[in-house]
Motif scaffolding. Structure first.
Motif, PDB file in Angstrom:
ATOM      1  N   VAL A 288     -15.922  22.070  13.599  1.00 47.45           N
ATOM      2  CA  VAL A 288     -14.658  21.731  12.952  1.00 47.45           C
ATOM      3  C   VAL A 288     -14.845  21.801  11.440  1.00 47.45           C
ATOM      4  CG1 VAL A 288     -12.887  19.972  12.641  1.00 47.45           C
ATOM      5  CG2 VAL A 288     -13.946  20.290  14.883  1.00 47.45           C
ATOM      6  N   THR A 289     -13.935  22.506  10.777  1.00 48.01           N
ATOM      7  CA  THR A 289     -14.056  22.707   9.334  1.00 48.01           C
ATOM      8  C   THR A 289     -12.987  21.981   8.523  1.00 48.01           C
ATOM      9  OG1 THR A 289     -12.761  24.752   9.509  1.00 48.01           O
ATOM     10  CG2 THR A 289     -15.169  24.960   9.641  1.00 48.01           C
ATOM     11  N   ALA A 290     -11.872  21.619   9.161  1.00 50.39           N
ATOM     12  CA  ALA A 290     -10.813  20.961   8.383  1.00 50.39           C
ATOM     13  C   ALA A 290      -9.842  20.256   9.318  1.00 50.39           C
ATOM     14  CB  ALA A 290     -10.071  21.965   7.515  1.00 50.39           C
ATOM     15  N   LEU A 291      -9.256  19.183   8.783  1.00 48.00           N
ATOM     16  CA  LEU A 291      -8.226  18.422   9.479  1.00 48.00           C
ATOM     17  C   LEU A 291      -7.103  18.147   8.489  1.00 48.00           C
ATOM     18  CD1 LEU A 291      -7.131  16.574  11.821  1.00 48.00           C
ATOM     19  CD2 LEU A 291      -8.521  14.737  10.822  1.00 48.00           C
ATOM     20  N   ARG A 292      -5.890  18.557   8.864  1.00 47.99           N
ATOM     21  CA  ARG A 292      -4.730  18.286   8.020  1.00 47.99           C
ATOM     22  C   ARG A 292      -3.683  17.562   8.861  1.00 47.99           C
ATOM     23  NH1 ARG A 292      -2.981  23.325   4.794  1.00 47.99           N
ATOM     24  NH2 ARG A 292      -2.117  24.035   6.796  1.00 47.99           N
ATOM     25  N   VAL A 293      -3.186  16.453   8.319  1.00 43.36           N
ATOM     26  CA  VAL A 293      -2.289  15.587   9.070  1.00 43.36           C
ATOM     27  C   VAL A 293      -1.092  15.232   8.202  1.00 43.36           C
ATOM     28  CG1 VAL A 293      -2.044  13.274  10.050  1.00 43.36           C
ATOM     29  CG2 VAL A 293      -4.076  14.613  10.554  1.00 43.36           C
ATOM     30  N   ARG A 294       0.089  15.339   8.789  1.00 38.79           N
ATOM     31  CA  ARG A 294       1.321  14.906   8.128  1.00 38.79           C
ATOM     32  C   ARG A 294       2.043  13.955   9.073  1.00 38.79           C
ATOM     33  NH1 ARG A 294       6.379  17.622   7.920  1.00 38.79           N
ATOM     34  NH2 ARG A 294       5.361  19.407   8.921  1.00 38.79           N
ATOM     35  N   THR A 295       2.239  12.713   8.639  1.00 35.04           N
ATOM     36  CA  THR A 295       2.757  11.664   9.519  1.00 35.04           C
ATOM     37  C   THR A 295       3.999  11.008   8.929  1.00 35.04           C
ATOM     38  OG1 THR A 295       0.607  11.168  10.518  1.00 35.04           O
ATOM     39  CG2 THR A 295       2.233   9.396  10.521  1.00 35.04           C
ATOM     40  N   TYR A 296       4.994  10.785   9.799  1.00 32.21           N
ATOM     41  CA  TYR A 296       6.140   9.937   9.484  1.00 32.21           C
ATOM     42  C   TYR A 296       5.917   8.600  10.173  1.00 32.21           C
ATOM     43  CZ  TYR A 296       8.512  14.235   8.022  1.00 32.21           C
ATOM     44  OH  TYR A 296       8.849  15.411   7.392  1.00 32.21           O
ATOM     45  N   ALA A 297       5.853   7.531   9.384  1.00 31.86           N
ATOM     46  CA  ALA A 297       5.597   6.191   9.913  1.00 31.86           C
ATOM     47  C   ALA A 297       6.872   5.371   9.827  1.00 31.86           C
ATOM     48  CB  ALA A 297       4.474   5.503   9.141  1.00 31.86           C
ATOM     49  N   ASN A 298       7.403   4.964  10.963  1.00 32.80           N
ATOM     50  CA  ASN A 298       8.613   4.161  11.028  1.00 32.80           C
ATOM     51  C   ASN A 298       8.279   2.714  10.680  1.00 32.80           C
ATOM     52  OD1 ASN A 298      11.078   2.967  11.690  1.00 32.80           O
ATOM     53  ND2 ASN A 298      11.370   4.258  13.499  1.00 32.80           N
ATOM     54  N   LEU A 299       8.942   2.168   9.666  1.00 28.51           N
ATOM     55  CA  LEU A 299       8.676   0.801   9.224  1.00 28.51           C
ATOM     56  C   LEU A 299       9.810  -0.159   9.560  1.00 28.51           C
ATOM     57  CD1 LEU A 299       7.059   1.582   5.766  1.00 28.51           C
ATOM     58  CD2 LEU A 299       5.906   0.950   7.883  1.00 28.51           C
TER      59      LEU A 299
ATOM     60  N   ALA B 114       0.836  -1.196   0.000  1.00 22.26           N
ATOM     61  CA  ALA B 114       0.000   0.000   0.000  1.00 22.26           C
ATOM     62  C   ALA B 114       0.868   1.242   0.000  1.00 22.26           C
ATOM     63  CB  ALA B 114      -0.912  -0.017   1.225  1.00 22.26           C
ATOM     64  N   GLY B 115       0.245   2.369  -0.317  1.00 25.29           N
ATOM     65  CA  GLY B 115       0.926   3.651  -0.198  1.00 25.29           C
ATOM     66  C   GLY B 115       1.920   3.940  -1.293  1.00 25.29           C
ATOM     67  N   GLY B 116       1.799   3.276  -2.441  1.00 26.15           N
ATOM     68  CA  GLY B 116       2.749   3.537  -3.508  1.00 26.15           C
ATOM     69  C   GLY B 116       4.041   2.780  -3.367  1.00 26.15           C
ATOM     70  N   SER B 117       4.071   1.757  -2.498  1.00 24.97           N
ATOM     71  CA  SER B 117       5.291   0.981  -2.310  1.00 24.97           C
ATOM     72  C   SER B 117       5.336  -0.237  -3.222  1.00 24.97           C
ATOM     73  CB  SER B 117       5.410   0.539  -0.844  1.00 24.97           C
ATOM     74  OG  SER B 117       4.237  -0.132  -0.416  1.00 24.97           O
ATOM     75  N   ALA B 118       4.465  -0.274  -4.222  1.00 26.95           N
ATOM     76  CA  ALA B 118       4.401  -1.441  -5.101  1.00 26.95           C
ATOM     77  C   ALA B 118       5.716  -1.665  -5.844  1.00 26.95           C
ATOM     78  CB  ALA B 118       3.260  -1.284  -6.105  1.00 26.95           C
TER      79      ALA B 118
ATOM     80  N   PHE C 115       7.539   5.057   0.951  1.00 26.67           N
ATOM     81  CA  PHE C 115       6.410   5.546   0.165  1.00 26.67           C
ATOM     82  C   PHE C 115       5.999   6.917   0.692  1.00 26.67           C
ATOM     83  CE2 PHE C 115       4.394   3.123   3.629  1.00 26.67           C
ATOM     84  CZ  PHE C 115       3.553   4.093   4.163  1.00 26.67           C
ATOM     85  N   GLN C 116       5.276   7.641  -0.142  1.00 26.52           N
ATOM     86  CA  GLN C 116       4.599   8.864   0.262  1.00 26.52           C
ATOM     87  C   GLN C 116       3.161   8.749  -0.210  1.00 26.52           C
ATOM     88  OE1 GLN C 116       7.647  11.630  -1.422  1.00 26.52           O
ATOM     89  NE2 GLN C 116       7.716  12.488   0.652  1.00 26.52           N
ATOM     90  N   TRP C 117       2.257   8.725   0.735  1.00 27.95           N
ATOM     91  CA  TRP C 117       0.847   8.388   0.486  1.00 27.95           C
ATOM     92  C   TRP C 117      -0.025   9.557   0.895  1.00 27.95           C
ATOM     93  CZ3 TRP C 117      -3.324   7.540   3.967  1.00 27.95           C
ATOM     94  CH2 TRP C 117      -4.402   6.792   3.474  1.00 27.95           C
TER      95      TRP C 117
END
Length: 800
Positions: free
Chosen positions: A312-323, A84-88, A164-166
């Motif tokens: 609430v009008t908007a939610l923006r999230v930027r996450t670094y996921a350690n694999l 998933a996430g463009g890691s194909a 990946f960057q998803w």
């Protein structure tokens, strides 16, 4: 067809063997001529392997053989099953673990050699005589730092260590809403790394039978059928029908036993190299900490926008996921599919944008851990709601109530397509009624009178806080079309199976594709089938976890066993009942449409005394002397069920804590949970699942953290350094419910195994921050250890 057995709090059928020590785990299995394996693991987090000298180890007492990665090059790297996430682009498996490392190691604990000996102790002793010449390399353990220029690089095909960057949602609309918002709260959040800590570590026994060229492997696994498929089709080349996988009693999984590990093909290969001697490998607890998957480990930047009135009008999230240093079987699926899609929680947030960067670091691989993405997402949105409430001076309960999706919108699809897959397959939240659960929890907690308790605590030198968590989870994983699309063409089936055989005497054997590791399948599936067929529970036996004797199934994870596997059992029972009805019509000389079914009795409409029991029908049909034309003998039916949708449990949890002003010690004094998991097959089992989930989630909030040094050494490498919670640290949990049956399956069930782990971390976090509010503390990262809390309080004036 339901009878009183369905929904009854019946004691678990499997418990007597466990509490009397009669369970049969992998390490309990003894086979003639068995040898024992021990793995030499890298002491470095990042290094090239110059050479390995095994000559001295081969001369040690009892040693049967010593092997390195070069001896297993006929086996492929472990499979990457959910890109998933463009890691194909990584599907060629070059970054996946091999049976043993050959050229380099990527984390402390990666296997480099294996010894097989006559005893486990002799194998362990011989490891000390293996000499490995390493070239140490710089390491990086922080996911955010690993992406920065100059960071040590782990894999050539992943520049800046990015897997990946998803992205998900509506970037333009979210950016515009945040730019125009009256209020925006921002916070950096760390969801720390955790170690699953199952009561039984992992282990395998591999046995090659040269007489028929077949293999058997016993493993502590949540997914025996999947392991047979992956081991044969992608790793070893053994024909699938030549490998039998057995998962005997399994002492907990929490997600860590879903995956394919290097030791699985290792023991199979070792047994063949030793001309058919069975080979056992059992993981030590220290190995478990270093070499079995970890969970969580997200760094997230949150932005939540709202009006001054709290909408609430908007939610923006930027996450670094350690694999981790190499990818686990489905590692990228957790921080993408299972995280981003549920970021809104139970709220109607109109604009959402999520960016996730998956990152390699010199740490153990990270994959799904109880809750799998849903706890991480819930922590983000629930901390955000409390931060927003503080910013606006609003009551945290009121701001949640204001933003809940109303009950009349279901089934509901997010306008930004949060549950839409790349090929357009889209899920809808099937049902929900969130306010009653919140209100019930608030009443149970005495929420609006909490000020008195805070004043009383202050007089004792304590600071009392109360925290809410209103959660929504997605489980019952998952419709095959949808999960296959979000997995970019892999993992493209998640149906489930059940077979029911009614023997001549009317006794029933049910075989299922899901695999129990503490959930109580032998009880709950027996309740379902007994209810459907009108039989006593003691007449039903449930068998699972052996690929030779059960229908193919995808296993147990994602709270799917009841919603998907249980429905397969219902569908199988329906087939049995319909065949029995046709046989009854033949025996009673009546039209099929005139036969009525009432529990075990099949009678002619209008003539209730003219009837046959299912036992009588089974006896006649299984003998086969006199059956209708074209009907096969025996009551034996299998069903395969692919759910049309996931299920969506929800609820509100409330934590009440006290913080000691002198030591920073946090005490959980009350915990209230109101959950809506739909209908309950067995309330006692449900409560047990909720209890365990809460304990694990509170453990994350207050005590647990896997810590790596900058050199990649696991500093919390044993239970001396990793704080697994004790029962005495918890109050009695106060549980209640609302019931909104799921409309997508005939049982109306949703799933409960991960509920407590999803809801409890933000509830406790919000309670601790509330307790510290008078110090002006806005946020702390978990876990809230005495040291963390005490340091935060120092030098701060207490507000009146």
């Amino acid at each position: 067809m339901a009878t009183e057995v369905l929904g009854a709090p019946i004691k678990r059928k499997e418990d007597p063997r466990f509490i009397t020590g009669e369970g049969n785990y992998v390490d309990d299995i003894k086979l003639p001529g068995m040898a024992y394996a021990a793995v030499l693991r890298s002491p470095y987090a990042h290094a090239n392997i110059r050479s390995i000298d095994t000559s001295r180890a081969r001369t040690m007492p009892g040693v049967v053989g010593v092997y390195t990665g070069a001896d297993f090059m006929d086996y492929n790297p472990l499979p990457f099953a959910w890109p998933a996430g463009g890691s194909a682009g990584l599907q060629n498996n070059v970054n996946m673990p091999r049976v043993l490392a050959t050229d380099s190691v990527k984390w402390t604990g990666e296997g480099v050699a294996v010894v097989v000996a006559e005893s486990a102790d002799q194998a362990a002793d011989a490891l000390n005589e293996i000499e490995v010449d390493y070239e140490p390399l710089p390491a990086v353990v922080d996911a955010e730092k690993a992406t920065q220029p100059g960071a040590p690089q782990l894999h050539e095909n992943a520049p800046n260590n990015i897997v990946f960057q998803w992205t998900l949602g509506n970037k333009e609309g979210t950016d515009e809403a945040i730019a125009k918002a009256e209020v925006v709260v921002r916070q950096r959040l760390v969801n720390q790394r955790l170690i699953p800590n199952t009561i039984e570590t992992r282990g395998d026994i591999g046995w090659y039978n040269p007489g028929n060229d077949e293999y058997t492997i016993w493993m502590s696994s949540q997914t025996p059928h999947i392991q047979r498929l992956l081991l044969t089709a992608f790793v070893t080349g053994i024909p699938e029908h030549k490998l039998r996988v057995v998962a005997p009693d399994v002492g907990g999984g929490f997600g860590s036993k879903i995956y394919t590990y290097a030791d699985m093909p290792m023991v199979l290969g070792l047994s063949k190299k030793l001309a058919g001697r069975p080979v056992k490998w059992i993981e030590s607890r220290r190995e478990n900490y270093n070499a079995t998957t970890h969970g969580r480990d997200h760094i997230t930047y949150l932005e939540l926008a709202a009006t001054r009135e709290g909408t609430v009008t908007a939610l923006r999230v930027r996450t670094y996921a350690n694999l981790g240093g190499r990818l686990s079987t489905i590692g990228p699926g957790t921080p993408t599919t299972l995280y981003g899609h549920i970021l809104c929680g139970p709220y109607g947030i109109p604009n959402v944008w999520c960016e996730v960067t998956g990152v390699y670091t010199n740490t153990a691989f990270v994959d799904a851990y109880r809750g799998a993405g849903r706890p991480e997402a819930t922590y983000v949105v629930e901390r955000g709601m409390d931060l927003l409430a503080v910013e606006l001076g609003m009551d945290p309960a009121a701001i949640r109530r204001k933003n809940f999706l109303p009950p009349d919108v279901f089934p509901w699809k997010h306008p930004n397509g949060l549950f839409r897959s790349p090929n357009g397959e889209e899920l809808a939240i099937d049902s929900g009624n969130y306010t009653p659960a919140l209100d019930k929890a608030l009443t149970m907690a005495g929420y609006y009178e909490i000020g008195k308790a805070k004043d009383e605590a202050r007089r004792r030198g304590k600071y009392l806080g109360i925290g809410l968590s209103s959660y929504l989870e997605v489980c019952g994983i998952a419709p095959s079309k949808w999960i296959g699309a979000v997995g970019e063409g892999w993992g493209a089936a998640m149906w489930e199976s059940a077979n029911i055989k009614v023997h001549l005497t009317g006794k029933v054997v049910v075989t299922i594709g899901t695999s129990s590791h503490g959930q109580g399948h032998e009880t709950t599936v027996a309740q379902i089938v007994a209810s459907q067929l009108g039989l006593p529970m003691e007449d039903v036996v449930v068998q699972h976890s052996d690929t030779q004797g059960t229908p193919f199934g995808y296993g147990t994870y994602g709270s799917r066993s009841a919603a998907v596997g249980g429905t397969a059992a219902v569908k199988s029972a329906e087939k049995v009942r319909e065949k029995a009805r046709r046989m009854a019509a033949h025996m009673l000389e009546a039209a099929v449409d005139d036969v009525e079914v009432d529990g075990p009795n099949y009678s002619v409409r209008g003539s209730p005394d003219k009837k046959k029991t299912i036992q009588e029908i089974a006896f006649a049909l299984d003998l086969g002397f006199d059956v209708p034309e074209g009907m096969e003998p025996f009551l034996d039916e299998t069903a395969y069920y692919d759910a049309p949708n996931c299920t969506f449990p929800f609820g509100t949890h409330i934590a009440i804590v006290e913080v000691d002003q002198d030591t920073g010690q946090v005490e959980l004094v009350r915990y209230i949970a109101v959950d809506d998991v739909g209908n309950k097959i067995n309330p006692m089992v449900v409560d047990g699942q909720i209890h365990g989930g809460i304990a694990q989630g509170v453990g994350q909030a207050l005590w647990e953290r896997a810590v790596y040094g900058e050199d990649g050494q696991l500093l919390s490498g044993s239970m001396l350094d990793y704080a697994v919670p004790r029962a005495g640290w918890f109050p009695n949990f106060e549980l209640d419910e609302t019931v909104t049956p799921s409309p997508i399956n005939p049982l109306g069930v949703k799933g409960v195994g991960e509920t407590g782990t999803i809801a409890s971390p933000p509830a406790v976090a919000n309670a601790v921050i509330d307790a510290l509010a008078s110090f002006g503390i806005r946020h702390l990262d978990m876990p809230f250890t005495p040291q963390t809390v005490w340091r935060a309080m120092q030098g701060r004036e207490v507000e009146a």
